[in-house]
Structures are given as C-alpha cells and as structure tokens.
Design a protein around this motif. Structure first.
Motif: not given
Length: 153
Positions: A95-99, A127-130
């Motif tokens: 799973q991916v998160s982006i901050v 987006y900051g949480n996978a």
C-alpha cells in the motif's frame, strides 16, 4: 599437572575468541543485515497535473514478512530505498502513502505541533495514510517509470 591439562584452558580461550570474532564480524557491514531480493523502483508524482515539488513516497508492505521502503520526492521524481543505504524495494505487494507538508514559517510557528496550522499539506491528507490513499503497487521486478497521479478532493 600433565601437559594436556595445562593446554586445555588456552585451547578453550582460543575457541571462545574465534567464536566471538565470528559473531562480531557477522554483524558488521551495511547496517548489520542484508535486505534480499531488492529491485530498483523510481518514478514521478504529480498533483493536479503538475510535478509535486517535494515530499516522500512510502511503501507499506501488505505481507508481514515484507520490508517498508521510502523515497524522497524532488521536483516530482523519486527513487525508492528499503532502508538507508539500501537502494531498491523488496518484491511484493504494497500500500502506498505520499506526504508533502507545507513548510512552517519559523516566525509564525504554532506552539502546538499537532495544531492544524502546523500540519498543513500541499496535497489532500488522505494520501498521507496508506490505508486511505487508494494507492497500491505489486513490485514484481524493476520499475523505472512508476507514476502516481494525485487528484484534488
């Protein structure tokens, strides 16, 4: 005292020394442990059609035996690392998160680091949480052109 009984303590000390040396050298090197099956993963992140200026991409392993990976975003581009000094990503599903946090002006820094003013983001917070980002990837081999296109809410 016989000759063999005098040599036994010295022989034991030599063996203990060799075992200790083997244990110490086994822990040396790049972080003390190797991360197997890593492959190169790089790409770019856009938000509302534009390259994301800065931030971090985080891969969270779905498998309990997986290894997390992260990659700093600079001018929309990123390259993943499994750990510091270990380029690449271990094969598997993530799973991916982006901050991409907004910088805090030191002159107007809030006293409470958990306040909304201290935690502003350049992208939607989901987006900051996978688990809420809606982004995932199954790394089966090297990836050089992975693109995450982030949208406004």
């Amino acid at each position: 005292m016989t000759k063999s009984s005098r040599m036994q303590p010295r022989c034991t000390s030599v063996w203990l020394g060799l075992i200790l040396l083997a244990m110490v050298t086994a822990g040396c090197g790049r972080g003390g442990r190797q991360i197997p099956n890593r492959v190169a993963v790089s790409g770019r992140v856009t938000f509302a059609g534009q390259p994301l200026a800065y931030g971090t991409v985080q891969f969270v392993p779905v498998s309990p035996n997986g290894h997390a990976a992260r990659g700093p975003i600079q001018n929309g581009s990123f390259t993943m690392e499994s750990a510091e000094s270990f380029p690449g990503v271990v094969k598997g599903p993530y799973q991916v998160s982006i901050v991409s946090p907004q910088p805090i002006d030191p002159a107007n820094r809030p006293d409470d680091i958990f306040s909304p003013e201290a935690n502003k983001s350049n992208i939607p917070k989901r987006y900051g949480n996978a688990e809420t980002s809606g982004l995932s990837i199954d790394v089966t081999g090297p990836i050089r052109d992975l693109v995450f296109e982030l949208k406004t809410e």
